[in-house]
Each structure stands twice: as structure tokens, then as C-alpha cells.
Design a protein around this motif. Structure first.
Motif, mmCIF file in Angstrom:
data_model
loop_
_atom_site.group_PDB
_atom_site.id
_atom_site.type_symbol
_atom_site.label_atom_id
_atom_site.label_comp_id
_atom_site.label_asym_id
_atom_site.label_seq_id
_atom_site.Cartn_x
_atom_site.Cartn_y
_atom_site.Cartn_z
ATOM 1 N N VAL A 134 0.847 -1.184 0.000
ATOM 2 C CA VAL A 134 0.000 0.000 0.000
ATOM 3 C C VAL A 134 0.888 1.242 0.000
ATOM 4 O O VAL A 134 2.020 1.216 0.469
ATOM 5 C CB VAL A 134 -0.919 -0.018 1.224
ATOM 6 C CG1 VAL A 134 -0.132 0.181 2.493
ATOM 7 C CG2 VAL A 134 -2.026 1.009 1.105
ATOM 8 N N GLY A 168 -8.232 0.452 -1.138
ATOM 9 C CA GLY A 168 -6.967 0.964 -1.629
ATOM 10 C C GLY A 168 -6.395 0.142 -2.765
ATOM 11 O O GLY A 168 -5.244 0.324 -3.150
ATOM 12 N N TRP A 169 -7.207 -0.765 -3.321
ATOM 13 C CA TRP A 169 -6.707 -1.674 -4.349
ATOM 14 C C TRP A 169 -7.275 -1.341 -5.722
ATOM 15 O O TRP A 169 -6.541 -1.081 -6.671
ATOM 16 C CB TRP A 169 -7.049 -3.109 -3.974
ATOM 17 C CG TRP A 169 -6.712 -4.105 -5.041
ATOM 18 C CD1 TRP A 169 -7.579 -4.867 -5.754
ATOM 19 C CD2 TRP A 169 -5.412 -4.439 -5.526
ATOM 20 N NE1 TRP A 169 -6.906 -5.645 -6.657
ATOM 21 C CE2 TRP A 169 -5.580 -5.411 -6.535
ATOM 22 C CE3 TRP A 169 -4.128 -4.011 -5.199
ATOM 23 C CZ2 TRP A 169 -4.503 -5.961 -7.221
ATOM 24 C CZ3 TRP A 169 -3.058 -4.561 -5.893
ATOM 25 C CH2 TRP A 169 -3.257 -5.524 -6.884
ATOM 26 N N LYS A 209 -6.659 -5.648 -12.357
ATOM 27 C CA LYS A 209 -7.378 -5.525 -11.098
ATOM 28 C C LYS A 209 -8.864 -5.722 -11.359
ATOM 29 O O LYS A 209 -9.396 -5.204 -12.344
ATOM 30 C CB LYS A 209 -7.128 -4.152 -10.465
ATOM 31 C CG LYS A 209 -5.669 -3.965 -10.075
ATOM 32 C CD LYS A 209 -5.428 -2.679 -9.335
ATOM 33 C CE LYS A 209 -3.946 -2.593 -8.943
ATOM 34 N NZ LYS A 209 -3.638 -1.400 -8.154
ATOM 35 N N THR A 210 -9.503 -6.477 -10.493
ATOM 36 C CA THR A 210 -10.907 -6.804 -10.734
ATOM 37 C C THR A 210 -11.760 -6.418 -9.531
ATOM 38 O O THR A 210 -11.297 -6.384 -8.396
ATOM 39 C CB THR A 210 -11.091 -8.312 -10.983
ATOM 40 O OG1 THR A 210 -10.678 -9.035 -9.823
ATOM 41 C CG2 THR A 210 -10.296 -8.781 -12.173
ATOM 42 N N THR A 226 -12.803 -11.025 -5.619
ATOM 43 C CA THR A 226 -11.477 -11.155 -6.203
ATOM 44 C C THR A 226 -10.776 -9.825 -6.250
ATOM 45 O O THR A 226 -11.395 -8.784 -6.243
ATOM 46 C CB THR A 226 -11.542 -11.690 -7.646
ATOM 47 O OG1 THR A 226 -12.348 -10.807 -8.410
ATOM 48 C CG2 THR A 226 -12.086 -13.081 -7.699
ATOM 49 N N ALA A 227 -9.462 -9.898 -6.335
ATOM 50 C CA ALA A 227 -8.655 -8.707 -6.551
ATOM 51 C C ALA A 227 -8.062 -8.716 -7.951
ATOM 52 O O ALA A 227 -7.667 -7.692 -8.463
ATOM 53 C CB ALA A 227 -7.538 -8.634 -5.521
ATOM 54 N N GLY A 228 -8.016 -9.907 -8.545
ATOM 55 C CA GLY A 228 -7.404 -10.047 -9.864
ATOM 56 C C GLY A 228 -7.830 -11.364 -10.471
ATOM 57 O O GLY A 228 -8.732 -12.026 -9.959
ATOM 58 N N SER A 246 -3.661 -4.285 4.266
ATOM 59 C CA SER A 246 -2.857 -3.129 3.872
ATOM 60 C C SER A 246 -3.643 -2.194 2.978
ATOM 61 O O SER A 246 -3.152 -1.148 2.577
ATOM 62 C CB SER A 246 -1.603 -3.588 3.108
ATOM 63 O OG SER A 246 -0.788 -4.381 3.934
ATOM 64 N N ASN A 247 -4.860 -2.588 2.646
ATOM 65 C CA ASN A 247 -5.689 -1.788 1.743
ATOM 66 C C ASN A 247 -6.969 -1.326 2.429
ATOM 67 O O ASN A 247 -8.028 -1.249 1.797
ATOM 68 C CB ASN A 247 -5.994 -2.575 0.464
ATOM 69 C CG ASN A 247 -4.819 -2.571 -0.505
ATOM 70 O OD1 ASN A 247 -4.591 -1.604 -1.217
ATOM 71 N ND2 ASN A 247 -4.050 -3.647 -0.507
#
Lengths: 265, 196
Positions: free
Chosen positions: A11, A120-121, A254-255, B32-34, B180-181
Motif C-alpha cells: 500500500v 486501496g486496491w 485488477k478486478t 477477487t482482486a485479480g 494493507s488496503n
């Protein structure tokens, strides 16, 4: 394809600052609202003490009935601004508990509670020169619109491209604004895929997005784009798989899922 | 009580199994993130690392030869949906720790694909966590974390890392990916530990 093992970057400090007030409930006042189409409404909120936010973040909304019953849902922020205002766009789910109230009943002057913006992603930050490929299905375009608006308002010279998959022309969100930006802005290109009906004179028949129609309308792998995909679960999973199979780096994709139960993460 | 939205009725649920701020869903949304990594079981392994260079590993066949448990648990996602009475099959983390010697208090769960999440060891041991490979009596789908995912149902579901690869024991509670996000370090749904 073998095992994909990649590092995920940590981050950055700017997101830490944006989280400082994220976990408290705050009062927001409805200062505007307009229908985007037959089922979706953009709601403009004023939030005292809002310190700005990152493009792509979401907020939680808490509604309280007169007997104390509460319901909480997450909605992506559509706007990009540094003042005390933010906008969300809510698509009414026919059997939804919260969305019909937000779309049909909530009035200017009403107050409700929000938490955030958080996340934050799935955010775009100015400072990276890579081209940015946005891929949105239906109301999945909402957080992507926040990124487009932040990019337009910034000094970023990174080119943006949006692929917007939608059922029909009248299902579009932000139709006029996207059309105008596509025409006028050198920083944004917009492509549409219509799955059920097309505008008059559209060169292609309506149909579901395919790997071929996707890959023909996005920045190629050689341009090394940062890719953001948002839509319903199946849309996101399918598109992400096609991208990886076509050679896009998994760590560049990124999804975020959108809709259904109102959850994003 | 917060701001009253006159005219908002909502849908009452008297279900005591729902933590505060959660609503029940019959779906199983995917988070999901990716992109979902593809991990053939021939290439799968599970590891635990601890002090003094300890590294235990299991191949898929070795993992499947361990005692298997059927697990029925409610799961709670931080985005406010809960799914009640889900049925899983997998290996208890207690079983995997039988030969681990450690004084460390925390773990970082590592996934194929790079995802990490931190979980205190006391939330993983004592019949509270599993490495699950079956959901609803079917092999776990790739989108839901197959071949195997961590299952820590008493914490928000982002702690139940999909595509689990292993557990790295640590002295300190080191924030993982979502932690962390903007998400809470611990994630107890009954205390609404959603965001940092």
C-alpha cells in the motif's frame, strides 16, 4: 498454463491518509439526484469533513428504519472531487432491500449515514504513465467513471480507454458525458459492446462479449496497460481469464465485482 | 440509533445467526482482486514454515491422505452478506500442525497468485480453521479458490484465503493484502471489525 505466482505491491502512503476516517459513520445529506436510465439513479451527497478520496473507492450506506432496524450496503463512488461532495450511482435490483428505496424514495434534503470512502486496491492513482484500460459490464462502469473523471481533471497524459458492455443503448449510465468525452477528449477513447440491442445503424449485431471482440477493442499487450475490470461475477471472471490467456500480465489486472448482493469485496 | 429514513422499511430478519450489519444471501458471490490463478493439483503443494528453518510440505496426494472432516459453518463477508449453513470438506489446521514446533503467535496465509492475509495462530487452531477443497459436496471451483482454500469461518471471509499455498508463522501480526488496503487487521464479524 502453470502456476502464477506474483508479488502484490504494498500500500502507498496516500491511501493510508484516505483511510484515516474510514471506519466511522458520518451523516451525509442528499443534495441532488437524477435518473440515469429506467432503473439507475445518481445520488449526490454532501458529507461534512470529507477529505477527498481515491478514484475507484466505495462507501457503505446505512439506512435506519423508524423502529431502529438497519441495513448496510456498499456502493462505488462515481464522482471525482476533492470537496465535500460525492456521487454514487445505484442500480435498482427488483428484489433488493435497499436499492429500490435509494432509487425511488430518497429525496433531496434527506440524510443518511455513510462510512468511507474505503478501498486501496481497485483505485487509479495519477502518476503512472502506463495506458489504462477500463472494462465495465453494466453498472460495473460506476467506479470506472470515477477514474475517468479523476483522469480528466488531472494533468495525467496516460491514455485511457473504456470498453463498456451493456444490454442496450437506453441502459447506459453517463451516456451523454461519455459520448462527449469520447468526441472531445484526446485522453479517452470509448468502445461499446451491446449484448441485446444496438443503436440504429450500429455496425455489429448485438451479442455477448467474446474473447475476440474484447481483444479487438482494448490496448494491446505490447502497450502494457493497467487493466481494471468491473461487472457482475461471471463477466469479471470470464474477462480476466481471457486477458490472461491473451498474454496480459495477471499482476496488471485488477478486478472488482459489482451488483447482485450489493457487495464489492 | 442513527439517522431515521422515514419510509424505509427494510426486510426484517430475526435470525440470530447473522452478525450485526449482515444480511443473508442464497448466492455465493465471488470476491477477487485479480484473475483467478489456475493451479493443477499435480503442481499443488501446501506448506507451513516456522522458526529454525522448519518447512513442512504436503503434495495433493499426501494432503488427501490426511483425516478429512465435514464442516458446516456460516460464512460472513465484509461487504455485508452472510451465507448460512455452508457445507465444506477439508483438513483441520490442527491436523496440519501436529508436527509443527513453534512459539510464534501469528501466521501469514500465502496464496498462489500472491494474495496474503494475516491470522493469529489462536484463530487457526482449536477446531476453528480448515484447508477446504470441497464446497456443497462438489470439488471447490477455481473461482471460489480451488483446488483448496483456507476456511476460517468465524472471521470475515477475506481471511479464508482462496488458492491457499501455505502458512508462514511470524512473531508479529503483519498486515496482509486487504489489511494493507484499508481492512481491519483481525476481522471479527461479531465485533464488526471491518475497516482499519
Amino acid at each position: 498454463m502453470g502456476i502464477i505466482s506474483t508479488a502484490i505491491p504494498g500500500v502507498r502512503s496516500d491511501t493510508r491518509e484516505a483511510f484515516a476516517v474510514s471506519s466511522v459513520w458520518r451523516v451525509a445529506e442528499v443534495v441532488g439526484g437524477e435518473l440515469e436510465n429506467a432503473t439507475a439513479r445518481t445520488i449526490r451527497l454532501r458529507v461534512d469533513g470529507l477529505m477527498g478520496y481515491l478514484a475507484g473507492q466505495h462507501i457503505d450506506i446505512r439506512l435506519t428504519a423508524d423502529d431502529g432496524y438497519t441495513a448496510i450496503r456498499s456502493y462505488s463512488v462515481a464522482s471525482a472531487s476533492a470537496d465535500e461532495h460525492l456521487e454514487i450511482t445505484v442500480d435498482e435490483l427488483p428484489d433488493g432491500e435497499v436499492s429500490p428505496y435509494l432509487v425511488r424514495d430518497l429525496a433531496v434534503g434527506d440524510r443518511l449515514e455513510i462510512r468511507g470512502p474505503v478501498g486501496g486496491w481497485f483505485v487509479w492513482r495519477n502518476g503512472n504513465a502506463n495506458p489504462v484500460q477500463l472494462i465495465g459490464g453494466g453498472s460495473g462502469v460506476v467506479p470506472l467513471m470515477s477514474m475517468i473523471r479523476a483522469h480528466q481533471a488531472s494533468n495525467s497524459v496516460a491514455p485511457f480507454r473504456l470498453l463498456y458492455s451493456l444490454k442496450a443503448p437506453d441502459a447506459a449510465l453517463y451516456r451523454d458525458e461519455l459520448h462527449r468525452l469520447d468526441q472531445d477528449s484526446a485522453k479517452l477513447m470509448v468502445d461499446y459492446v451491446y449484448t441485446r440491442s444496438t443503436p440504429d445503424g450500429w455496425p455489429a449485431a448485438p451479442g455477448r462479449l467474446t474473447s475476440e471482440s474484447l481483444l479487438g477493442r482494448i490496448f494491446p499487450t505490447e502497450e502494457n496497460p493497467d487493466v481494471f475490470v468491473c461487472g457482475q461475477t461471471v463477466f469479471v471472471e470470464t474477462v480476466a481469464d481471457w486477458l490472461v490467456m491473451a498474454g496480459y500480465r495477471p499482476e496488471s489486472i485488477k478486478t472488482e465485482r459489482f451488483g447482485g448482493t450489493g457487495g464489492i469485496r | 440509533m442513527g439517522i431515521i429514513s422515514s419510509g424505509f422499511r427494510g426486510r426484517r430478519s430475526e435470525n440470530a445467526a447473522l452478525p450485526p450489519g449482515q444480511h443473508e444471501t442464497q448466492d455465493f458471490p465471488v470476491l477477487t482482486a485479480g484473475p483467478a490463478p489456475l493451479i493443477p493439483v499435480e503442481e499443488w503443494e501446501f506448506f507451513i514454515t516456522a522458526e529454525d528453518g522448519q518447512r513442512l510440505t504436503w503434495t495433493w496426494d499426501e494432503f488427501m491422505a490426511l483425516p478429512q472432516e465435514e464442516i458446516t459453518q456460516d460464512i460472513h463477508c465484509v461487504t455485508s452478506w452472510s451465507k448460512l449453513g455452508t457445507v465444506w470438506r477439508g483438513v483441520s489446521v490442527d491436523t496440519l500442525f501436529e508436527k509443527v514446533e513453534t512459539t510464534r503467535d501469528f501466521a501469514t496465509a500465502h496464496s498462489f497468485g500472491g494474495y496474503t492475509t494475516n491470522v493469529p495462530l489462536w484463530d487457526l487452531l482449536g477446531g476453528k480453521a480448515w484447508v477446504a477443497w470441497e464446497f456443497g459436496h462438489e470439488p471447490l471451483e477455481r473461482a471460489h479458490g480451488g483446488p483448496a482454500r483456507l476456511l476460517v469461518p468465524h472471521l470475515y471471509f477475506w481471511k479464508s484465503a482462496k488458492w491457499i499455498h501455505g502458512l508462514e508463522l511470524t512473531d508479529d501480526d503483519v498486515p496482509g493484502f486487504w489489511e494493507s488496503n484499508g481492512y481491519h487487521l483481525h476481522g471479527n464479524p461479531w465485533r464488526e471489525e471491518r475497516y482499519s
